[in-house]
Design a protein around this motif. Structure first.
Motif, PDB file in Angstrom:
ATOM      1  N   GLN A   1     -27.365  30.951 -13.735  1.00 23.83           N
ATOM      2  CA  GLN A   1     -27.262  29.540 -14.103  1.00 23.83           C
ATOM      3  C   GLN A   1     -25.857  29.063 -13.774  1.00 23.83           C
ATOM      4  OE1 GLN A   1     -28.759  28.484 -18.000  1.00 23.83           O
ATOM      5  NE2 GLN A   1     -30.389  30.033 -17.904  1.00 23.83           N
ATOM      6  N   ASP A   2     -25.738  27.868 -13.259  1.00 23.19           N
ATOM      7  CA  ASP A   2     -24.481  27.423 -12.660  1.00 23.19           C
ATOM      8  C   ASP A   2     -23.430  26.977 -13.668  1.00 23.19           C
ATOM      9  OD1 ASP A   2     -23.189  27.128 -10.111  1.00 23.19           O
ATOM     10  OD2 ASP A   2     -23.203  24.950 -10.444  1.00 23.19           O
ATOM     11  N   SER A   3     -23.830  26.730 -14.908  1.00 20.41           N
ATOM     12  CA  SER A   3     -22.859  26.181 -15.857  1.00 20.41           C
ATOM     13  C   SER A   3     -22.662  27.040 -17.091  1.00 20.41           C
ATOM     14  CB  SER A   3     -23.300  24.773 -16.280  1.00 20.41           C
ATOM     15  OG  SER A   3     -24.575  24.821 -16.885  1.00 20.41           O
ATOM     16  N   VAL A   4     -23.303  28.215 -17.118  1.00 25.69           N
ATOM     17  CA  VAL A   4     -23.206  29.062 -18.308  1.00 25.69           C
ATOM     18  C   VAL A   4     -23.456  30.510 -17.899  1.00 25.69           C
ATOM     19  CG1 VAL A   4     -25.659  28.889 -18.930  1.00 25.69           C
ATOM     20  CG2 VAL A   4     -23.948  29.252 -20.731  1.00 25.69           C
ATOM     21  N   PHE A   5     -22.947  31.436 -18.687  1.00 22.02           N
ATOM     22  CA  PHE A   5     -23.231  32.857 -18.478  1.00 22.02           C
ATOM     23  C   PHE A   5     -24.423  33.245 -19.352  1.00 22.02           C
ATOM     24  CE2 PHE A   5     -18.590  32.421 -17.852  1.00 22.02           C
ATOM     25  CZ  PHE A   5     -18.521  32.802 -16.522  1.00 22.02           C
TER      26      PHE A   5
ATOM     27  N   GLU B   1     -21.858  39.096 -18.349  1.00 22.77           N
ATOM     28  CA  GLU B   1     -22.468  38.806 -17.046  1.00 22.77           C
ATOM     29  C   GLU B   1     -21.668  39.399 -15.894  1.00 22.77           C
ATOM     30  OE1 GLU B   1     -24.674  34.967 -16.354  1.00 22.77           O
ATOM     31  OE2 GLU B   1     -23.290  34.858 -14.663  1.00 22.77           O
ATOM     32  N   SER B   2     -20.372  39.601 -16.080  1.00 24.26           N
ATOM     33  CA  SER B   2     -19.546  40.189 -15.016  1.00 24.26           C
ATOM     34  C   SER B   2     -19.915  41.631 -14.723  1.00 24.26           C
ATOM     35  CB  SER B   2     -18.061  40.110 -15.390  1.00 24.26           C
ATOM     36  OG  SER B   2     -17.786  40.916 -16.531  1.00 24.26           O
ATOM     37  N   ALA B   3     -20.827  42.195 -15.489  1.00 31.97           N
ATOM     38  CA  ALA B   3     -21.323  43.553 -15.203  1.00 31.97           C
ATOM     39  C   ALA B   3     -21.891  43.667 -13.800  1.00 31.97           C
ATOM     40  CB  ALA B   3     -22.391  43.934 -16.225  1.00 31.97           C
ATOM     41  N   ILE B   4     -22.295  42.558 -13.209  1.00 29.91           N
ATOM     42  CA  ILE B   4     -22.829  42.613 -11.841  1.00 29.91           C
ATOM     43  C   ILE B   4     -21.777  43.123 -10.858  1.00 29.91           C
ATOM     44  CG2 ILE B   4     -24.550  40.826 -12.242  1.00 29.91           C
ATOM     45  CD1 ILE B   4     -22.716  38.838 -10.807  1.00 29.91           C
ATOM     46  N   PHE B   5     -20.496  42.919 -11.148  1.00 32.44           N
ATOM     47  CA  PHE B   5     -19.441  43.407 -10.255  1.00 32.44           C
ATOM     48  C   PHE B   5     -19.184  44.895 -10.482  1.00 32.44           C
ATOM     49  CE2 PHE B   5     -18.797  38.853 -10.427  1.00 32.44           C
ATOM     50  CZ  PHE B   5     -18.677  38.551  -9.083  1.00 32.44           C
ATOM     51  N   ASP B   6     -19.201  45.331 -11.717  1.00 34.32           N
ATOM     52  CA  ASP B   6     -19.093  46.769 -11.983  1.00 34.32           C
ATOM     53  C   ASP B   6     -20.218  47.508 -11.265  1.00 34.32           C
ATOM     54  OD1 ASP B   6     -17.158  47.071 -14.715  1.00 34.32           O
ATOM     55  OD2 ASP B   6     -18.167  45.154 -14.480  1.00 34.32           O
ATOM     56  N   LEU B   7     -21.428  46.963 -11.368  1.00 33.30           N
ATOM     57  CA  LEU B   7     -22.593  47.633 -10.791  1.00 33.30           C
ATOM     58  C   LEU B   7     -22.499  47.685  -9.271  1.00 33.30           C
ATOM     59  CD1 LEU B   7     -25.207  49.028 -11.315  1.00 33.30           C
ATOM     60  CD2 LEU B   7     -26.345  46.805 -11.504  1.00 33.30           C
ATOM     61  N   GLN B   8     -22.119  46.595  -8.651  1.00 37.09           N
ATOM     62  CA  GLN B   8     -21.974  46.598  -7.187  1.00 37.09           C
ATOM     63  C   GLN B   8     -20.897  47.577  -6.734  1.00 37.09           C
ATOM     64  OE1 GLN B   8     -22.238  42.528  -5.185  1.00 37.09           O
ATOM     65  NE2 GLN B   8     -22.245  41.921  -7.342  1.00 37.09           N
ATOM     66  N   GLU B   9     -19.803  47.641  -7.485  1.00 35.57           N
ATOM     67  CA  GLU B   9     -18.739  48.570  -7.124  1.00 35.57           C
ATOM     68  C   GLU B   9     -19.217  50.014  -7.226  1.00 35.57           C
ATOM     69  OE1 GLU B   9     -14.033  49.045  -7.985  1.00 35.57           O
ATOM     70  OE2 GLU B   9     -15.336  49.068  -9.745  1.00 35.57           O
TER      71      GLU B   9
ATOM     72  N   ALA C   1     -12.444  41.869 -18.059  1.00 36.40           N
ATOM     73  CA  ALA C   1     -13.656  41.838 -17.240  1.00 36.40           C
ATOM     74  C   ALA C   1     -13.488  40.875 -16.063  1.00 36.40           C
ATOM     75  CB  ALA C   1     -14.851  41.431 -18.093  1.00 36.40           C
ATOM     76  N   TYR C   2     -12.851  39.744 -16.298  1.00 38.10           N
ATOM     77  CA  TYR C   2     -12.579  38.780 -15.219  1.00 38.10           C
ATOM     78  C   TYR C   2     -11.619  39.396 -14.199  1.00 38.10           C
ATOM     79  CZ  TYR C   2     -11.901  34.017 -13.297  1.00 38.10           C
ATOM     80  OH  TYR C   2     -11.867  32.906 -12.504  1.00 38.10           O
ATOM     81  N   LEU C   3     -10.624  40.115 -14.694  1.00 38.40           N
ATOM     82  CA  LEU C   3      -9.698  40.829 -13.813  1.00 38.40           C
ATOM     83  C   LEU C   3     -10.449  41.792 -12.899  1.00 38.40           C
ATOM     84  CD1 LEU C   3      -6.728  41.702 -13.074  1.00 38.40           C
ATOM     85  CD2 LEU C   3      -6.943  43.378 -14.920  1.00 38.40           C
ATOM     86  N   LYS C   4     -11.386  42.530 -13.478  1.00 45.36           N
ATOM     87  CA  LYS C   4     -12.178  43.480 -12.704  1.00 45.36           C
ATOM     88  C   LYS C   4     -12.987  42.770 -11.631  1.00 45.36           C
ATOM     89  CE  LYS C   4     -14.138  47.492 -11.842  1.00 45.36           C
ATOM     90  NZ  LYS C   4     -13.379  48.622 -11.284  1.00 45.36           N
ATOM     91  N   ALA C   5     -13.586  41.636 -11.964  1.00 46.71           N
ATOM     92  CA  ALA C   5     -14.370  40.884 -10.988  1.00 46.71           C
ATOM     93  C   ALA C   5     -13.493  40.433  -9.821  1.00 46.71           C
ATOM     94  CB  ALA C   5     -15.033  39.687 -11.663  1.00 46.71           C
ATOM     95  N   ALA C   6     -12.287  39.974 -10.124  1.00 46.89           N
ATOM     96  CA  ALA C   6     -11.362  39.542  -9.060  1.00 46.89           C
ATOM     97  C   ALA C   6     -10.977  40.709  -8.168  1.00 46.89           C
ATOM     98  CB  ALA C   6     -10.125  38.906  -9.685  1.00 46.89           C
TER      99      ALA C   6
END
Length: 843
Positions: A453-457, A474-482, A539-544
């Motif tokens: 969703q574009d305006s909420v996690f 929701e940033s778990a998607i970056f941990d998983l891809q990594e 978590a935001y740091l990890k995504a970046a």
């Protein structure tokens, strides 16, 4: 025998998903040949409509059975069935089961994406008349309007409607001619014996309503109704590429107790997710009732409370018509046959204990089987030790993990069955160490694309209406891809999802323009407060950082610079807020309390009041274990201060109850890694290898066979089969066995074990993309022996601190060559091993 078993029906409970109306939209699908093949089949269902009053949905709603006869008039070269459903389906050809798959098709957002299954049915067909028969169940497509926690109705978030399905049979004859059988309104249907079915509450089966012989050619269906052609739910048809749900183990009763008279409680020995098969004896009209639970009370009666759907435990809380107690259950009503074998079709449950009432005689243990179900991921990886407690912890966690792989990685297989991002974030690396997860997690990421969703996690995918956990989850998607990149070398998925990831990062920047995450759930189930500003911003740091790395892989220079700048900005903000001393002294205390209240405010009133009292009486304002471990792991601490912070972390652990962890699901992983990374894996082992509270050993001591949701034991509220504290299983592989990737896909990897006191042996196999890595070691007195296998295509680096050995001798088994490595200036033995098997001996 019950008719479904006699006629050869697959007795499955399928986690239902709908698929898009390919017929109406001209959608194409991929089949085995790789060619696009038009899906010409219609969606069909029954003529019933969904009640407009919620309470009516709890009344009998018999599952429809569809059938179609067709003729194969030539010699068959191949025959293939393509099938999927909105809801559950169970199908046979000429009364013969198709496969061992359960919960097919997999759960997705029916409006976005739906997976179909392909069956080779050549052996089931015969020259001449044939019959295909399909029974439909509700699944998550026609869920009940139960209000979870008294407020969330799944029907308001999920695609919903009457169950329907679409199917096509393609026959190729030896002369090259082809024929097709497709779903349309020429199919016939009638209702069958499954009177009610729900994924949480179970099913009611009335054998008096069985339709004998309906699955065989020649059955008289003149009184059956014509199937109704329908529009599908809208999702795109795609071939399933991941492991199906299947029976992975069969459990047998270890004890049967009668308490009270006429009520039998069957103990299956361990907690697990699945269904059951039972032989029953009775007379027409006899009613046998089943209930299930993870625990029993002291008087040996069933305790169903830890797996009650949506915490619905009093009248009215679940909404009009909902049961006062939404417990896992079921019912069988006898028809004319006095001896039957029954297995539920459209539900699954988590249980160790099975309560049975309505029997004329005590059940025979030989007549009962527990069928453990899971997505059938490859389970060749293994880890065992000489330590019985460590082995019990590993078995407990592995059983929990497998119990929560039901086409999604669920939080718990009873109360919710939702695929929360936070649970995945905390444990996905541990899952990867235990099983082959590449295809399963690829499907998971597609679920998150569809839930976006574009305006909420949002909190879970498929989306179930929850959106309060925030970026941290929701940033778990970056941990998983990594992890998929590190462990499997998957760059194709990085390319495929790159634009979606950019879109997600833009959303994060809009919602948190300062770079500080100030909303959402923090370190869930931590015994001491943790600010969301600390946990969420990390978590935001990890995504970046992940997006910086992915941009470099794809040669996206501008984005690489953009995310490098964002990474540094966030790291600087965290350092300034939590280490440099520029923030007010009480900031972290206030933030910690706010983080606690976010979760407390979601609790029922009675639990909320108790939680606030505990919060007000807490002696520690914030969790120093998580605080120091996170700052170390995220490289927030300047190099000159790291030794000091490691000592502060050790002090925080030592001062905690029993010298154990007080962390939540994320902080636990941070502490395990930070202590080990800075040379204190022995300390971690001492914590894990203890039965004191809080800890995994305490759970084992208390009789747990699956992992609890919380450090504290619960017999009423919290799940007893919850993966989210399971990161320690990954720690076993990474640190006790020492197996870690150095380059993506294990082309280069590390074997760097720790040898703590209290452990004399480790046996570890890990199936890497290059082949099997073996990391075994034995310790006796001052001598240690390591048996190492490096697969072809890989280079391994063996590393061992000199404190474990005065000298080493390395022998390559297949050549007989030997050498003696020397200690480097850091006091470590470190050397490369090319493909082969080695025996390394220390003295």
């Amino acid at each position: 025998m019950n008719n479904w078993k006699k006629s050869g029906w697959i007795l499955i409970f399928c986690w239902g998903v709908g698929i898009g109306s390919a017929r109406g939209q001209g959608t194409a699908m991929n089949i085995n040949t790789g060619r696009e093949d038009p899906w010409t089949a219609a969606w069909i269902g029954d003529a019933r409509t969904t009640p407009t009053v919620d309470s009516l949905m709890y009344e009998d709603d018999p599952a429809p059975i569809f059938r179609k006869e067709f003729v194969a008039d030539q010699t068959i070269r191949s025959a293939t069935l393509y099938i999927t459903a909105a809801g559950y389906y169970s199908a046979t050809i000429n009364g013969k089961t198709l496969a061992d798959n359960y919960c097919d098709p997999a759960w997705t957002d029916f409006r976005k994406r739906v997976y179909y299954t392909t069956y080779d049915i050549k052996e089931q067909l015969q020259q001449g008349k044939n019959c295909i028969s399909v029974m439909l169940g509700n699944g998550f497509y026609n869920s009940l309007p139960m209000k979870f926690w008294g407020q969330y109705n799944l029907r308001e978030a999920l695609a919903t409607g009457r169950p329907m399905f679409t199917a096509k049979i393609k026959i190729v004859y030896t002369n090259g001619q082809t024929a097709e059988v497709v779903t349309n309104n020429s199919w016939k249907y009638a209702t069958g014996p499954v009177m009610r079915n729900n994924v949480y509450l179970g099913e009611v089966y009335d054998a008096r309503k069985e339709v004998k012989g309906n699955a065989l050619p020649g059955f008289n269906d003149t009184q059956w109704k014509a199937a109704v052609e329908k529009e599908g739910p809208g999702g795109k048809l795609q071939a399933a590429f991941f492991e199906p749900i299947q029976v992975i183990d069969v459990k047998h009763p270890v004890k049967i107790t009668e308490a009270p008279k006429g009520t039998y409680v069957v103990d299956m020995g361990v907690n697990f997710t699945g269904t059951f098969k039972i032989k029953l004896y009775g007379k027409e009209g006899d009613t046998v009732r089943f209930r299930f639970g993870e625990r029993i009370y002291d008087n040996n009666t069933l305790n169903p409370m830890t797996a009650v759907a949506g915490q619905i435990k009093k009248k009215g809380r679940g909404g009009p018509g909902a049961p006062a107690l939404a417990a896992q259950g079921g019912m069988y009503i006898f028809g004319k046959e006095g001896v039957v074998e029954y297995s539920p079709v459209f539900s699954y449950r988590v249980y160790r204990y099975m309560e049975i009432t309505g029997l004329r005689n005590a059940p025979d243990p030989k007549d009962i089987e527990g069928l453990a179900l899971s997505s059938n991921v490859d389970r060749k990886n293994s880890f065992t030790t000489s330590n019985s407690l460590i082995n019990s912890i590993q078995q407990m966690i592995s059983r929990t993990f497998l119990s929560n792989l039901m086409s999604v990685q669920s939080d718990c297989p009873g109360r919710e069955k939702f695929s929360y991002a936070g649970d995945m974030k905390a444990t996905s690396e541990a899952f990867i160490y235990n099983y082959q997860m590449q295809s399963f997690y690829k499907k998971t990421l597609y679920d998150w694309v569809d839930a976006y969703q574009d305006s909420v996690f949002v909190d879970a995918a498929p989306y179930v209406g929850l959106k309060y956990c925030g970026l941290n989850w929701e940033s778990a998607i970056f941990d998983l891809q990594e992890f998929l990149y590190q462990y499997y070398g998957d760059t194709a998925l990085i390319r495929e999802l790159y634009d979606f990831n950019l879109q997600w990062m833009d959303k994060a920047a809009r919602i948190h323009p300062s770079g500080i995450v100030d909303k959402g759930l923090s370190d869930h189930e931590s015994l001491v407060n943790v600010p969301v500003q600390l946990m969420g911003t990390a978590a935001y740091l990890k995504a970046a950082q992940v997006m910086k790395d992915f941009s470099a892989i794809l040669h996206q220079k501008d984005n690489e610079q953009r995310f490098a700048a964002l990474e540094e900005k966030i790291r600087h903000s965290l350092r300034d807020m939590y280490w440099s001393g520029n923030a007010p002294g009480d900031l972290i205390d206030r933030q910690s309390r706010e983080a606690s209240m976010i979760y407390i405010n979601t609790l029922p009133e009675k639990e909320k009041e108790a939680a606030i009292i505990r919060l007000n009486n807490t002696k520690e304002a914030f969790n120093k274990q998580t605080y120091y471990a996170l700052l170390l792991s995220c490289n927030i601490i300047p190099e000159k201060d790291k030794k000091k912070v490691v000592n502060l972390l050790l002090k925080a652990v030592d001062e905690a109850p029993a010298g154990h962890l007080t962390t939540g699901i994320f902080g636990t992983r941070y502490v395990l890694e930070a202590l080990s990374m800075y040379g204190h894996a022995d300390k971690v082992f001492d914590i894990v290898n203890s039965t004191a509270y809080p800890g995994w050993g305490f759970m084992v001591k208390r009789g747990a066979t699956t992992q609890w949701e919380t450090w504290k034991e619960s017999d009423d509220v919290y799940s007893n089969c919850h993966p989210m504290f399971g990161s320690v299983s990954g720690w076993f592989y990474k640190w006790l066995a020492g197996v870690r990737p150095v380059t993506p896909g294990f082309k280069q990897f590390m074997i760097a074990p720790v040898l703590p006191a209290g452990l004399s042996q480790v046996r570890c196999n890990y199936e890497s993309p290059q082949g099997t890595i073996v990391a075994n070691w034995d310790k006796k007195g001052n001598t240690s022996t390591f048996n190492i296998t490096v697969p072809a295509g890989s280079v391994g680096t063996f590393q061992l601190p000199a404190k474990y050995a005065r000298k080493l001798q390395v022998k390559q088994v297949n050549t007989g060559n030997t050498f003696s490595p020397v200690v480097n200036k850091e006091g470590i033995y470190k050397f490369e091993l090319k493909a082969g098997t080695y025996i390394i001996t220390s003295a």
